[in-house]
Design a protein around this motif. Sequence first.
Motif, mmCIF file in Angstrom:
data_model
loop_
_atom_site.group_PDB
_atom_site.id
_atom_site.type_symbol
_atom_site.label_atom_id
_atom_site.label_comp_id
_atom_site.label_asym_id
_atom_site.label_seq_id
_atom_site.Cartn_x
_atom_site.Cartn_y
_atom_site.Cartn_z
ATOM 1 N N ASP A 96 21.131 -12.414 8.000
ATOM 2 C CA ASP A 96 22.408 -13.128 7.914
ATOM 3 C C ASP A 96 23.576 -12.211 8.265
ATOM 4 O OD1 ASP A 96 21.165 -15.492 7.202
ATOM 5 O OD2 ASP A 96 21.552 -15.253 5.052
ATOM 6 N N ARG B 220 23.695 -11.621 11.962
ATOM 7 C CA ARG B 220 24.187 -12.820 12.643
ATOM 8 C C ARG B 220 25.713 -12.893 12.532
ATOM 9 N NH1 ARG B 220 21.566 -16.646 9.927
ATOM 10 N NH2 ARG B 220 19.709 -16.245 11.118
ATOM 11 N N GLU B 221 26.229 -12.626 11.335
ATOM 12 C CA GLU B 221 27.679 -12.646 11.137
ATOM 13 C C GLU B 221 28.362 -11.590 11.998
ATOM 14 O OE1 GLU B 221 28.994 -12.517 7.063
ATOM 15 O OE2 GLU B 221 27.460 -13.945 6.445
ATOM 16 N N GLU C 245 28.620 -12.619 15.547
ATOM 17 C CA GLU C 245 29.617 -13.659 15.756
ATOM 18 C C GLU C 245 31.044 -13.153 15.562
ATOM 19 O OE1 GLU C 245 28.414 -16.768 13.107
ATOM 20 O OE2 GLU C 245 26.615 -17.227 14.272
ATOM 21 N N ALA C 246 31.201 -11.973 14.991
ATOM 22 C CA ALA C 246 32.535 -11.410 14.750
ATOM 23 C C ALA C 246 33.218 -11.105 16.076
ATOM 24 C CB ALA C 246 32.430 -10.142 13.912
#
Length: 102
Positions: A35, A38-39, A42-43
Motif C-alpha cells: 500500500d 502504491r501511494e 501515485e504521489a
Amino acid sequence: MPNPGEPIGGLGGDAAGGFGALFEQTQKMQAAMIDAQRELAEARVEGSAGGGLVTATVNGGGELVDLKISPQAVDPDNTETCYHVLLGRQTLVQLGDVLRRA
C-alpha cells in the motif's frame, strides 16, 4: 537442548500457534508495504525553474509525468532559447531537487 514443554523461541503457547501469529503479522506488514509503495507511486511533486517558465512534475518513482513550458520561454524565431531554458544549469539543478523530493 530445548525442553520439549517450553515454547520455541519465546513465541508463547505451542510452536504452531506462535508461528501462525508471526506469519499473519508478516502478511499484514507486507500488505502495508505494498500500500505504501502504491501511494508513493501515485504521489506527485512539482518544481519550477527559470522564474516559473518551466514547471516539472515527477511521480514517487522519479518519472517525469508532466513538463510545462511557458510561451514566454519560447521565441518561435529562436528555438535555441527553448533549448537553453530546458538544459540550462539552473533548470537541471532544480529538476534534480524535484527528483530528490519525490
